[in-house]
Structure formats: structure tokens, C-alpha cells
Design a protein around this motif. Structure first.
Motif, short mmCIF file in Angstrom:
data_model
loop_
_atom_site.label_atom_id
_atom_site.label_comp_id
_atom_site.label_asym_id
_atom_site.label_seq_id
_atom_site.Cartn_x
_atom_site.Cartn_y
_atom_site.Cartn_z
N UNK A 47 14.98 55.48 20.44
CA UNK A 47 15.21 54.50 19.67
C UNK A 47 14.89 53.17 20.26
N UNK A 48 13.97 52.28 19.52
CA UNK A 48 13.35 50.99 19.97
C UNK A 48 14.63 50.01 20.32
N UNK A 49 14.46 49.27 21.32
CA UNK A 49 15.49 48.32 21.37
C UNK A 49 15.26 47.22 20.52
N UNK A 50 16.35 46.56 19.76
CA UNK A 50 16.15 45.46 18.77
C UNK A 50 15.48 44.31 19.28
N UNK A 51 14.80 43.76 18.27
CA UNK A 51 14.06 42.36 18.62
C UNK A 51 15.63 41.42 18.83
N UNK A 52 15.29 40.55 19.59
CA UNK A 52 16.18 39.48 20.17
C UNK A 52 15.84 38.06 19.41
N UNK A 79 26.01 27.95 11.96
CA UNK A 79 27.20 28.42 12.26
C UNK A 79 27.75 29.53 11.02
N UNK A 80 28.66 30.36 11.21
CA UNK A 80 29.08 31.45 10.28
C UNK A 80 28.14 32.25 9.77
N UNK A 81 27.26 32.58 10.70
CA UNK A 81 25.81 33.22 10.42
C UNK A 81 26.50 34.78 9.95
N UNK A 82 26.07 35.29 8.77
CA UNK A 82 26.32 36.65 8.30
C UNK A 82 25.03 37.31 8.26
N UNK A 83 24.73 38.35 8.83
CA UNK A 83 23.11 38.92 8.87
C UNK A 83 23.32 39.89 8.03
N UNK A 84 22.24 39.65 6.99
CA UNK A 84 21.91 40.72 5.87
C UNK A 84 21.13 41.99 6.41
N UNK A 85 20.23 41.39 7.17
CA UNK A 85 19.22 42.63 7.99
C UNK A 85 18.93 42.22 9.23
N UNK A 86 18.69 43.09 10.09
CA UNK A 86 18.07 42.90 11.57
C UNK A 86 16.99 43.96 11.82
N UNK A 87 15.84 43.60 11.53
CA UNK A 87 14.92 44.94 11.66
C UNK A 87 13.76 44.21 12.62
N UNK A 88 12.89 45.37 12.99
CA UNK A 88 11.63 45.13 13.95
C UNK A 88 10.82 43.89 13.65
N UNK A 89 10.75 43.45 12.39
CA UNK A 89 9.75 42.52 11.95
C UNK A 89 10.46 41.17 11.35
N UNK A 90 11.78 41.18 10.90
CA UNK A 90 12.57 40.03 10.26
C UNK A 90 13.91 40.26 10.33
#
Length: 160
Positions: A47-52, A79-90
């Protein structure tokens, strides 16, 4: 001859011979039809480490609820960030950009909220931690009005 010594040949019943032949044929058929991959245990892919995203204090973050944009004076914060996606490119989120209007000057200014869509992109190796990838670009798309004189769609390079 048989073991009894009477000179007679003893034959196994035909049904036993037929059953043995059928079992051997069935085993050969099963062995031929099972795919080779079924004979080996599957090894899970690493499992690749997530991009930070790196903050003003050189701390790696994943899906932060807040993110300081103006490291020098603190006059701009997501503030109040709600992440829809967190992938390897975006990575994409919705939230509020709190911007100091600096009116009449920054110390006496008011923080004003601006709804925004945030996109992180362009992951690269983090020089301080070569085994970690970090996002290097941030795009802010203001969904209502943008703080003056910022355009409604602006992209910045993240230098931390």
C-alpha cells in the motif's frame, strides 16, 4: 496365480476398476482446468504511503481540517475543509477561506469568509523526506465572491 496357490486368477470386480479409472480421469481433469494462479497464494501489493501537504511548520498533513496559507502574518487561512478525494495525483475539498481585509491596516482588519473549492496537485518527492511525496500546487476556486484583488480561480505554488 493368486496367493491361495490353487492356480486360479482372481480378478478385481469390474466396477472397482471402472471407479478407479473414473477417479483418476476426474483428478486429471480438475488439475488441468484449475488456473495456475489458484495454486499459489496471492501476495498483496504494498500500500503506497499517501501524498501529503506540508504546512508552514514543515509538518506533513493528510486531509487537514485547516491549512494556513499566509505563513508570515497569518492573514489567510483555509478552515472547515471537507475532503471529497485524497488520491495519489490530486486532492479536492470544500471549505472557507478566511482572509483579513487589512482595513484600515492588517492589525485592525476583519477576517472575512469566502466559500472555496480547494484542489491540491502536482505531487513531487519531498526533499527533506525522500520517501514521501507532497503536493506542490494549490488551486482555490471561489464559489461566490473572491477577496479583492484575488481572481475567482487562482493557483499557487506550495513552497513549504
Amino acid at each position: 496365480m493368486d496367493a491361495s496357490g490353487d492356480g486360479r486368477h482372481v480378478r478385481a470386480p469390474r466396477s472397482r476398476m471402472r471407479t478407479a479409472t473414473l477417479l483418476c480421469a476426474a483428478a486429471a481433469l480438475v488439475a488441468a482446468t484449475v488456473p495456475a494462479s489458484a495454486h499459489t497464494r496471492a501476495v498483496p501489493a504494498p500500500v503506497p504511503e499517501p501524498v501529503v501537504v506540508v504546512d508552514c511548520f514543515s509538518k506533513a498533513q493528510v486531509r487537514p481540517e485547516e491549512y494556513l496559507l499566509a505563513c508570515g502574518d497569518g492573514n489567510n487561512r483555509l478552515i472547515e475543509l471537507r475532503w471529497n478525494t485524497w488520491g495519489p495525483q490530486t486532492a479536492t475539498a470544500t471549505g472557507i477561506d478566511m482572509v483579513n481585509d487589512c482595513n484600515p491596516y492588517c492589525a485592525a482588519g476583519r477576517f472575512r469568509p469566502y466559500p472555496v473549492t480547494v484542489t491540491l496537485s502536482s505531487p513531487e518527492t519531498w526533499p527533506e523526506h525522500p520517501d514521501v511525496r507532497r503536493f506542490t500546487m494549490i488551486r482555490l476556486l471561489y464559489t461566490d465572491t473572491a477577496p479583492d484583488p484575488v481572481p475567482k480561480d487562482v493557483t499557487y505554488k506550495l513552497v513549504y
